[in-house]
Design a protein around this motif. Sequence first.
Motif, PDB file in Angstrom:
ATOM      1  N   VAL A 287       0.837  -1.204   0.000  1.00 26.70           N
ATOM      2  CA  VAL A 287       0.000   0.000   0.000  1.00 26.70           C
ATOM      3  C   VAL A 287       0.869   1.250   0.000  1.00 26.70           C
ATOM      4  N   LYS A 288       0.786   1.983  -1.103  1.00 27.10           N
ATOM      5  CA  LYS A 288       1.480   3.270  -1.233  1.00 27.10           C
ATOM      6  C   LYS A 288       0.503   4.273  -1.833  1.00 27.10           C
ATOM      7  N   PRO A 289       0.733   5.566  -1.624  1.00 26.50           N
ATOM      8  CA  PRO A 289      -0.161   6.577  -2.200  1.00 26.50           C
ATOM      9  C   PRO A 289      -0.145   6.546  -3.724  1.00 26.50           C
ATOM     10  N   ALA A 290      -1.289   6.777  -4.328  1.00 26.43           N
ATOM     11  CA  ALA A 290      -1.366   6.787  -5.789  1.00 26.43           C
ATOM     12  C   ALA A 290      -0.568   7.930  -6.382  1.00 26.43           C
ATOM     13  N   TRP A 291      -0.368   8.996  -5.586  1.00 29.74           N
ATOM     14  CA  TRP A 291       0.385  10.143  -6.103  1.00 29.74           C
ATOM     15  C   TRP A 291       1.898   9.945  -6.026  1.00 29.74           C
ATOM     16  N   ASP A 292       2.341   8.821  -5.447  1.00 26.88           N
ATOM     17  CA  ASP A 292       3.756   8.464  -5.528  1.00 26.88           C
ATOM     18  C   ASP A 292       4.090   8.273  -7.011  1.00 26.88           C
ATOM     19  N   PRO A 293       5.134   8.932  -7.521  1.00 26.79           N
ATOM     20  CA  PRO A 293       5.422   8.907  -8.963  1.00 26.79           C
ATOM     21  C   PRO A 293       5.490   7.493  -9.560  1.00 26.79           C
ATOM     22  N   ALA A 294       6.151   6.568  -8.867  1.00 23.81           N
ATOM     23  CA  ALA A 294       6.291   5.213  -9.404  1.00 23.81           C
ATOM     24  C   ALA A 294       4.952   4.493  -9.430  1.00 23.81           C
ATOM     25  N   VAL A 295       4.142   4.668  -8.389  1.00 24.91           N
ATOM     26  CA  VAL A 295       2.827   4.030  -8.336  1.00 24.91           C
ATOM     27  C   VAL A 295       1.921   4.613  -9.415  1.00 24.91           C
ATOM     28  N   LYS A 296       1.917   5.925  -9.523  1.00 19.80           N
ATOM     29  CA  LYS A 296       1.090   6.586 -10.539  1.00 19.80           C
ATOM     30  C   LYS A 296       1.459   6.096 -11.931  1.00 19.80           C
ATOM     31  N   LYS A 297       2.754   5.963 -12.180  1.00 21.91           N
ATOM     32  CA  LYS A 297       3.225   5.507 -13.492  1.00 21.91           C
ATOM     33  C   LYS A 297       2.759   4.080 -13.780  1.00 21.91           C
ATOM     34  N   SER A 298       2.874   3.184 -12.792  1.00 17.69           N
ATOM     35  CA  SER A 298       2.517   1.784 -13.024  1.00 17.69           C
ATOM     36  C   SER A 298       1.009   1.607 -13.231  1.00 17.69           C
ATOM     37  N   ILE A 299       0.195   2.333 -12.456  1.00 17.23           N
ATOM     38  CA  ILE A 299      -1.259   2.232 -12.613  1.00 17.23           C
ATOM     39  C   ILE A 299      -1.688   2.835 -13.944  1.00 17.23           C
ATOM     40  N   THR A 300      -1.118   3.996 -14.291  1.00 18.73           N
ATOM     41  CA  THR A 300      -1.448   4.640 -15.568  1.00 18.73           C
ATOM     42  C   THR A 300      -1.063   3.744 -16.737  1.00 18.73           C
ATOM     43  N   ASP A 301       0.078   3.067 -16.624  1.00 21.51           N
ATOM     44  CA  ASP A 301       0.528   2.164 -17.684  1.00 21.51           C
ATOM     45  C   ASP A 301      -0.460   1.021 -17.893  1.00 21.51           C
ATOM     46  N   MET A 302      -1.000   0.485 -16.802  1.00 15.66           N
ATOM     47  CA  MET A 302      -1.984  -0.595 -16.929  1.00 15.66           C
ATOM     48  C   MET A 302      -3.222  -0.114 -17.674  1.00 15.66           C
ATOM     49  N   MET A 303      -3.681   1.083 -17.333  1.00 16.57           N
ATOM     50  CA  MET A 303      -4.869   1.624 -17.987  1.00 16.57           C
ATOM     51  C   MET A 303      -4.604   1.915 -19.460  1.00 16.57           C
ATOM     52  N   GLU A 304      -3.431   2.466 -19.754  1.00 17.04           N
ATOM     53  CA  GLU A 304      -3.083   2.765 -21.147  1.00 17.04           C
ATOM     54  C   GLU A 304      -3.028   1.499 -21.993  1.00 17.04           C
ATOM     55  N   ARG A 305      -2.496   0.427 -21.428  1.00  9.43           N
ATOM     56  CA  ARG A 305      -2.404  -0.831 -22.164  1.00  9.43           C
ATOM     57  C   ARG A 305      -3.791  -1.426 -22.410  1.00  9.43           C
ATOM     58  N   ALA A 306      -4.707  -1.229 -21.452  1.00 14.51           N
ATOM     59  CA  ALA A 306      -6.079  -1.722 -21.633  1.00 14.51           C
ATOM     60  C   ALA A 306      -6.784  -0.961 -22.760  1.00 14.51           C
ATOM     61  N   VAL A 307      -6.505   0.342 -22.842  1.00 11.38           N
ATOM     62  CA  VAL A 307      -7.079   1.140 -23.924  1.00 11.38           C
ATOM     63  C   VAL A 307      -6.481   0.717 -25.259  1.00 11.38           C
TER      64      VAL A 307
END
Length: 324
Positions: A287-307
Amino acid sequence: MTKLTRRSFAASAAALAAGAAIPVRAQDKPVIKVSSLTLPVFNPLVWNVMKARGFDAKHGFTLDIHPYPSIAAFYAGFATGETDVLIGGPTIFVKLAQQGVPVRIIGSGFTLADLVIFAKDPKIKSLADLKGKQLAIDMGGSQYQVVKIYCAAKGIDLGKDITVVNANFAVARAQLEAGRVDAALVIEPLASIITKQHADWHSIFNGAEGWKEITGEAGWEIVPAMRADSIKRVPKAPQMLLAALQDTAAEFENNTAAADKIANETLKLPPGILTAAVESKRLQMIVKPAWDPAVKKSITDMMERAVKAGFYDKMPDGAIIYAP
């Protein structure tokens, strides 16, 4: 001062002196309503452990658990505003955002390590070996999206090269047991139950390993999200909830026996299943904050790949990743 007033004043003073007349109440804690499931999966266990250990009160809020009997109802409760918080697949939140749900991902959660595909035939050692064969998998879940994205990266057309049989986790397992399919996708705790009951079954795919192979990251099975209107009502709710989730993750890791007992008592999981999931490293709650740069990048990457894979037309607004 009249006689009646003097009596009332005297009575009040005496009561105050005794410390019993007008109790001083602490300010009421904000209530955070969360979507849970009645199914034997680890999603509800997060809330059960948090509540049993008092981590909500420790961090300044009252956890209000709303159980739902199905995945559809589980998401609907959050979408309609019946609940404030939901822990779900990051790529599924793209769909909710496109439907107008004010979703804000506030942190990371379980890695994809608990996503496992089992096979019985020893000759089937990887997804490539499933070409021309059948895989039982829930096509409505984020797990299906992860597997399809991985397969595409490996030049495998899931649904064409590998025949897909739509089935939820329990049915997928039953299909493999009956020999109707060649492989089945499940998540924890069913994966640990299977390893104890079927020593001859073997894993041919682990979500975290597969996702790291194509992206360099372990990826996220489920992450916590909160409604924007709920955050507006309680501005510090994301931080309070994340702190309680971090304590819950530590409980899984450092006080596993106690968490295992809660799993048995609340979800009726067989004793030792949670322990097996933790020790196997399939259950990894980070559990880390979503605004942590690495976490934000990994979650955004998952969404981008789904699109990019065609599951959704476009990326949601950047506000879907919460930042204080």
